[in-house]
Design a protein around this motif. Structure first.
Motif, short mmCIF file in Angstrom:
data_model
loop_
_atom_site.label_atom_id
_atom_site.label_comp_id
_atom_site.label_asym_id
_atom_site.label_seq_id
_atom_site.Cartn_x
_atom_site.Cartn_y
_atom_site.Cartn_z
N GLU A 5 0.84 -1.20 0.00
CA GLU A 5 0.00 0.00 0.00
C GLU A 5 0.88 1.26 0.00
OE1 GLU A 5 -3.52 0.43 -0.15
OE2 GLU A 5 -3.11 -1.58 -0.93
N TRP A 6 1.91 1.22 0.82
CA TRP A 6 2.81 2.37 0.87
C TRP A 6 3.49 2.57 -0.49
CZ3 TRP A 6 3.94 6.72 2.95
CH2 TRP A 6 5.17 7.32 2.67
N HIS A 7 3.89 1.48 -1.14
CA HIS A 7 4.58 1.56 -2.43
C HIS A 7 3.69 2.25 -3.47
CE1 HIS A 7 7.41 0.46 -5.57
NE2 HIS A 7 6.43 -0.08 -6.25
N LYS A 8 2.39 1.96 -3.45
CA LYS A 8 1.45 2.60 -4.40
C LYS A 8 1.48 4.12 -4.24
CE LYS A 8 -1.93 -1.17 -4.55
NZ LYS A 8 -3.32 -1.57 -4.15
N LEU A 9 1.42 4.56 -2.98
CA LEU A 9 1.43 6.00 -2.72
C LEU A 9 2.78 6.61 -3.08
CD1 LEU A 9 -0.02 8.50 -1.59
CD2 LEU A 9 0.86 7.88 0.67
N GLU A 10 3.84 5.91 -2.71
CA GLU A 10 5.20 6.39 -2.96
C GLU A 10 5.42 6.65 -4.45
OE1 GLU A 10 9.76 5.00 -1.85
OE2 GLU A 10 8.15 3.52 -1.98
N MET A 11 4.97 5.74 -5.30
CA MET A 11 5.15 5.89 -6.74
C MET A 11 4.45 7.14 -7.26
SD MET A 11 7.17 3.57 -7.80
CE MET A 11 8.00 3.84 -6.23
N LEU A 12 3.29 7.46 -6.67
CA LEU A 12 2.55 8.65 -7.11
C LEU A 12 3.21 9.94 -6.66
CD1 LEU A 12 -1.11 7.45 -6.37
CD2 LEU A 12 0.02 7.58 -8.59
N LEU A 13 4.01 9.87 -5.60
CA LEU A 13 4.63 11.07 -5.05
C LEU A 13 5.98 11.39 -5.68
CD1 LEU A 13 3.89 10.51 -1.24
CD2 LEU A 13 2.72 12.09 -2.79
N LYS A 14 6.50 10.48 -6.49
CA LYS A 14 7.85 10.63 -7.00
C LYS A 14 7.96 11.51 -8.25
CE LYS A 14 10.39 6.83 -4.98
NZ LYS A 14 11.26 5.67 -5.18
N CYS A 15 6.91 12.25 -8.55
CA CYS A 15 6.94 13.10 -9.74
C CYS A 15 7.37 14.53 -9.42
CB CYS A 15 5.57 13.12 -10.42
SG CYS A 15 4.26 13.77 -9.36
N GLY A 16 7.74 14.78 -8.15
CA GLY A 16 8.13 16.13 -7.77
C GLY A 16 9.50 16.52 -8.29
N GLY A 17 9.83 17.79 -8.18
CA GLY A 17 11.13 18.29 -8.62
C GLY A 17 12.24 17.86 -7.67
N ARG A 18 13.47 17.96 -8.16
CA ARG A 18 14.62 17.54 -7.35
C ARG A 18 14.68 18.34 -6.05
NH1 ARG A 18 18.45 14.17 -7.62
NH2 ARG A 18 20.48 14.47 -6.62
N GLY A 19 14.94 17.62 -4.96
CA GLY A 19 14.98 18.28 -3.64
C GLY A 19 13.67 18.20 -2.89
N SER A 20 12.66 17.56 -3.48
CA SER A 20 11.38 17.39 -2.78
C SER A 20 11.57 16.45 -1.59
CB SER A 20 10.31 16.84 -3.72
OG SER A 20 10.00 17.77 -4.73
#
Length: 415
Positions: free
Chosen positions: A286-301
């Motif tokens: 479940e955490w992995h699903k959310l993590e993948m969606l959050l990884k689209c931020g800019g460098r340094g997020s």
């Protein structure tokens, strides 16, 4: 205050009286009806307690009423403890052949004496609570229906990003360390996940709030979001919360596919800070699903995760978890003085009151929530007390028998 001290005492009384053990004892000693009346009265009083505990700071008559009410609750708590002891004795005896004679002893004349004595005491306490309830009508206290009162369990918990700096005690060094991780450190990943881990009551949320509102952090990130997770780890719900965290967007009943598009649009290419407060989910998938969606931020997020669970900290980390320790002895004493004493009543250095107060602080083991709760509870008893030393001694000798069972950390090693 988020949760009133006497409200919590009342809540624990009601929970205890509703337990299976008390159901048995109530029937055995013919006091079931009195138990129920005590529960009903306590629930009525509990409804206005949160409002009263907020108003006592500006209204001395409310404060005096709370002191009377606190005395009644402590007597009730002692009485409930006696019944709890009886309940445990009965459960042990019912399954032990060796204690049949003792069971007969409790079931004969002694049981009758106990029943009459306790029945009268329950009635007296209920009448005292009834009297205080009638007096409370003079204060125009707001009654909060049971369904609107936030429970102390994690499933009902909600937090927000703001904290007043004066409410944060002894966390300046930890704040600097976390800000360094957020702002100054370089990591391989564009989006790094930093867990803040520690037992309940240490102030993980407060520390995260303190960091979140720092001016340096405010300027460093293009986008800042705060989401309280608690024990409902539903990816759809969390994505919707993240999207709405800095806007009033109405998302209706969007499916996850539409929600993730909205989220990616919101985060894509931006250096953001997201705080996921009070995470309990230990299921990696479940955490992995959310993590993948959050990884689209800019460098340094950065994603800052607060949790009590070591397992959660391991699942979510991309850098070493930040472990929160208890307050130092000096900071613990400073916080306790603020909670327990009026400014003009603060104990003199080297006095007996200070000695007893330091004993109380020592038992709190540096846990801010324990210090605040116990300090506020004692404030009700110490206010206008003729003998504060006696109050502190009573608390140390009677109440800490229960409090000592808390699993709390020791003081951090002195530097």
């Amino acid at each position: 205050m988020a949760e009133g001290v006497l409200f919590n005492v009342a809540e624990s009384l009601v929970e205890m009286l509703h337990s299976a053990a008390f159901e048995e004892v109530g029937v055995l000693y013919c006091v079931k009806d009195e138990f129920q009346k005590l529960v009903d009265t306590t629930n009525i009083v509990k409804g206005v307690l949160l409002d009263a505990e907020q108003k006592m700071a500006v209204d001395n008559s409310v404060k005096a009423w709370l002191k009377q009410l606190g005395d009644a609750f402590f007597v009730a708590d002692d009485l409930v403890d006696k019944f709890h002891t009886k309940a445990m004795q009965r459960r042990v005896m019912s399954g032990n052949k060796f204690t049949r004679q003792v069971r007969v002893f409790f079931s004969s004349s002694n049981q009758l004496v106990f029943r009459i004595k306790m029945g009268h005491q329950i009635k007296d306490i209920r009448e005292k609570l009834d009297d205080t309830r009638v007096v409370s009508n003079n204060f125009n206290l707001t009654h909060r229906p049971k369904e609107t009162i936030v429970a102390s369990g994690s499933s009902m918990r909600e937090t927000y990003s703001y904290v007043s700096e004066e409410e944060v005690i002894g966390r300046e060094d930890e704040k600097k360390e976390i800000i360094q991780l957020l702002v100054e450190m370089e990591f391989e990943e564009d989006v790094s996940f930093i867990p803040i881990v520690g037992i309940g009551g240490l102030g993980k949320t407060t520390l995260a709030q303190y960091v979140y509102n720092d001016e340096k952090v405010q300027k460093h990130f293009e986008l800042k979001m705060w989401v309280c997770v608690s024990d409902v780890f539903d990816v759809d719900l969390l994505v919707a919360k993240i999207i709405k965290s800095d806007t009033c967007t109405n998302l209706g009943n969007l499916e996850l596919e539409q929600l993730q598009n909205e989220l990616r649009s919101k985060l894509s290419g931006k250096k953001y800070l997201l705080v996921l407060d009070d995470v309990w989910n230990e299921h990696g998938e479940e955490w992995h699903k959310l993590e993948m969606l959050l990884k689209c931020g800019g460098r340094g997020s950065r994603v800052l995760v607060t949790t009590r669970s070591e397992m959660v900290s391991r699942i979510t980390q991309t850098v070493q978890p930040f472990k929160v320790k208890g307050l130092s002895k000096d900071m613990s004493w400073y916080l306790f003085k603020r909670m327990a004493f009026e400014k003009e009543q603060e104990p003199v250095e080297g006095s007996k009151i200070m000695e007893l107060g330091m004993e109380v602080v020592e038992k709190c083991k540096g846990v801010p929530l324990a210090i605040r709760t116990i300090g506020r509870l004692l404030q009700v008893r110490l206010w206008q007390s003729q003998n504060p030393e006696k109050e502190l001694s009573w608390f140390l000798n009677s109440e800490f028998a229960k409090i000592d069972q808390m699993k709390i950390t020791s003081y951090p090693p002195s530097s």
